[in-house]
Design a protein around this motif. Sequence first.
Motif, PDB file in Angstrom:
ATOM      1  N   GLU A 259      89.620  71.150  58.764  1.00 39.31           N
ATOM      2  CA  GLU A 259      89.092  72.473  59.099  1.00 39.31           C
ATOM      3  C   GLU A 259      88.724  72.537  60.584  1.00 39.31           C
ATOM      4  O   GLU A 259      89.057  73.515  61.275  1.00 39.31           O
ATOM      5  CB  GLU A 259      87.869  72.786  58.227  1.00 39.31           C
TER       6      GLU A 259
ATOM      7  N   ASP B  59      91.998  76.458  45.508  1.00 38.55           N
ATOM      8  CA  ASP B  59      90.887  76.775  46.415  1.00 38.55           C
ATOM      9  C   ASP B  59      91.143  76.297  47.841  1.00 38.55           C
ATOM     10  O   ASP B  59      90.826  77.001  48.806  1.00 38.55           O
ATOM     11  CB  ASP B  59      89.591  76.098  45.924  1.00 38.55           C
TER      12      ASP B  59
ATOM     13  N   ARG C 166      93.409  78.610  49.714  1.00 37.49           N
ATOM     14  CA  ARG C 166      92.761  79.899  50.005  1.00 37.49           C
ATOM     15  C   ARG C 166      91.745  79.736  51.142  1.00 37.49           C
ATOM     16  O   ARG C 166      91.624  80.580  52.022  1.00 37.49           O
ATOM     17  CB  ARG C 166      92.074  80.432  48.746  1.00 37.49           C
ATOM     18  N   GLU C 167      91.051  78.618  51.096  1.00 33.30           N
ATOM     19  CA  GLU C 167      90.073  78.332  52.140  1.00 33.30           C
ATOM     20  C   GLU C 167      90.779  78.202  53.501  1.00 33.30           C
ATOM     21  O   GLU C 167      90.328  78.746  54.513  1.00 33.30           O
ATOM     22  CB  GLU C 167      89.332  77.027  51.765  1.00 33.30           C
TER      23      GLU C 167
ATOM     24  N   SER D 289      91.561  81.629  54.826  1.00 35.49           N
ATOM     25  CA  SER D 289      90.456  82.399  55.391  1.00 35.49           C
ATOM     26  C   SER D 289      90.001  81.808  56.726  1.00 35.49           C
ATOM     27  O   SER D 289      89.650  82.554  57.638  1.00 35.49           O
ATOM     28  CB  SER D 289      89.308  82.599  54.403  1.00 35.49           C
ATOM     29  N   VAL D 290      90.052  80.485  56.869  1.00 34.22           N
ATOM     30  CA  VAL D 290      89.687  79.887  58.166  1.00 34.22           C
ATOM     31  C   VAL D 290      90.683  80.330  59.245  1.00 34.22           C
ATOM     32  O   VAL D 290      90.297  80.707  60.359  1.00 34.22           O
ATOM     33  CB  VAL D 290      89.627  78.348  58.049  1.00 34.22           C
TER      34      VAL D 290
END
Length: 852
Positions: free
Chosen positions: A544, A580, A583-584, A587-588
């Motif tokens: 991330e 998940d 999807r995460e 969005s990041v």
Amino acid sequence: MSEYSDDTESEQNDSRRSASEDAPPTKASRRTFMKAAGAAAGSAAMGASAEQVAARTGVNVEKYLRDLTLEQKVAQMTQVAVSSFDPEPDEPNVPDSFGVDTVGAYFSELGVGSILSGGAKPPSFDGDAVVKGINALQEYNLENAPHDIPFLWGVDATHGNGLLEGATSLPQRLNMGAARDVDLVKEAEKHTAESTAAMGAHWTFAPTTDLQRDPRWGRFYEGISEDPLIEGEVSRARVEALESADRLTSTVKHFAGYSIPNNGNDRAPADTSLRDLRTNVLPPYRSALDAGPGTVMVNSGAVNGKPAHASSWLLTRVLREAYGFEGVIISDYDDIHRLMTNHDYAPDFREATKEVINAGVDMYMIGNGGDAPGPVEFIETVVDLVRGGEIKRKRIDDAVRRILALKADLGLFDRPTVDESRLSETLGGARETSERLAKESLVLLKNEGDVLPLSGSEDVLLTGPGVDGNGNNTRPLMQHGGWTLGWQGPSGGGPFPRQTLVADELRDRFSSVTHVPTSFDNERWWSGDQTDANGNFDFTDEQERNVRSAAPDSDAVVVVLGEGPHNEGFGDRDDLELDDAQRELLSVVNEETGDDTPVVGVMLAGSPLGSPETHDALDALLFAGQPGSDGGVAIADTLVGAYNPSGKLAFSWPRNVGTVPVQYDRAPPTSTGGSDNTALYEFGHGLSYADFEYGNASVSPGSVSDPSKQSSATVRVDVTNAGNVAGDHVVEVYNTQSYGSVLQPKRRLLGFERVSLDAGETKRVEVDLYLSALEVVPDDVLALRPKVVEAGDYELTVGRDGPKATLSVERTGSVTDSPLTPGRSRVGNGRGSGTKGLGNVFTRFRTGLNSE
Ligand code: BGC
């Protein structure tokens, strides 16, 4: 069920006689004969009389039938799995329940008729080892078996010969449907045929001809389309191609209705109507059967409460009598045993065996897992049933006659082994064809603001699990899917088929690519921690941080999303959302990029994934399916506009799992009340970098007086490429309005044609229509009467909402009446039912089948 078996046998003899009347007088191979007689005669050719086989091949099948003992005959009906080429290893290498210790004993002690090397997992992935291994085992068989009958070696070459390291893995079946290019699929599958035969195999369990209805099902990716016409025409072409190589035969499977499990789970029962079966589910198999496959494999599930393997209606009434199929019917894996374990239908193996053989199965596929009954128990059980009069000897002779005729037709008695040098000439070949097919199969689902194509001069952030590089070399897995160097697809770390990878190809096309891997772990199927997302995905804190740091400086972000390769029950899913972690990631990426930085998704998956919200997070989305060996080049060329996308969805993309099944040709109403159960992307959807316009549509003839005499018409339409770039376009013609005695779908596809157009170019395109696609069962709820095209006006529409024309049908008539159907009806003669009324019902029932 057995009360009809005498009739069945005499009718089969009748059709064999009629087939032999058409036989060529001189000795010729099955291939020569099929070529001469045309593909439609193929299945009749496969079931020719023993005399005809002898004339054609020099093999006296009838003599074998006289000489073999009952045990040896039943052994011919036995296909048994091997995982080793060594006939006499020091350690036993077959399951305890099999009654023998070694692979060699299958031949020396039993004389089995066939070998299953299934799951796309041969004993070795090395081509040289495989061809030598099969040859050596065949020699062992011929030296040690109690007879001189060669075995048949069966494999799952389901999308190319995806069994060997370095082989070409063709785009998966869902990609074949999206390409809408029947000729190209045929060309590609000719390579499969050559390469699989050169490997020494004699039989591929392909094509899968099951309609694509339920994306929750783990085998959704094996369907070509939800549309019966596309499924049938592509399957027909695949059979033609797979049967084109010497020494290879094909399998139409899984007959019938396997793909509509009532809860989306593999091998769950199908609940359907006779109307749906006859109008939609059965016709694709019928089209494929017309091309003359040597074999048919049975649906492992149940249809309307009857396990298909125990259904003499499906296997004998429909497949043999109505469709005239005379080749070998093989069970699916362990499916006699599964009548006990999966279906809880038969109390014991003896009862299950009796049902299956009497229903019409000629060969039992015995797997190598667990403690399922093995070949010895199967042979002993059948022999005992025959001796007890519960299976007729004639049933056994018919099955063995077909099996030996297949071996003779494949030339195995003359040349039991293959030239070991041929494989290297074909392995990994057909590159251009496979690349073109991969390109044609990509579907551009959205392209807001025309963000695609990218120019190549961008600094690109490349991320997502489809280009994972987290050390265990799982990057290529998503692009191949199941049945590729392994049942559940290849393993992380390889070996792999020949392949081009997205990351490598993008690096070649962009000035700068920053690759931030995210995690995808594929090592899950045997560990038991299976997830619905078909893979274990992660987006770690470090990943991330890296995405957050690289995204703001990028000119474009390419996120390769999707699911891992999967198969059968292991691939079943209860929801269609991306996991998940993915999807995460999306969005990041969105948080870190401004409105002018395109976020481009590429989806590598065997099913439609992602909610509307997930798709909203992307400016563009290219659905790549499972494009196989040449997926990397195809995707990269499309993203930069070196290829203009042209694929069209061959299934309806559901908005959410609750709306499934959502196929486009279901009966109205398709949306009710406040709930939006329309598709997120419709069947036939697929964008291009060009705009195509239609004009001057006409249909000829405009009026068909009798569809039983005239089964096609042609739509002519001007198609203009109004864009600035050249491209292919698939012109589709739908019936969009009609009235009849039963519900009519809002849309049904009647024909399609792919055309290439330069920028600004106009071409007059001819689309041949299949009037069989208009057939309905014009009966009340029971749906027993013959299928017909009903008289009336049929509105035709080109594309989604292009120009229209009207086709008038003056007289009601049937298109698909089978010339192979025995003319007499003996069913319902009172013997089974004992009542005149019921007899009448059966007679009408039977008449109805004639028009499948
Ligand atoms: C599948 C078949 C396949 C067979 C052999 C079964 O599990 O259902 O489609 O051909 O295995 O591998």
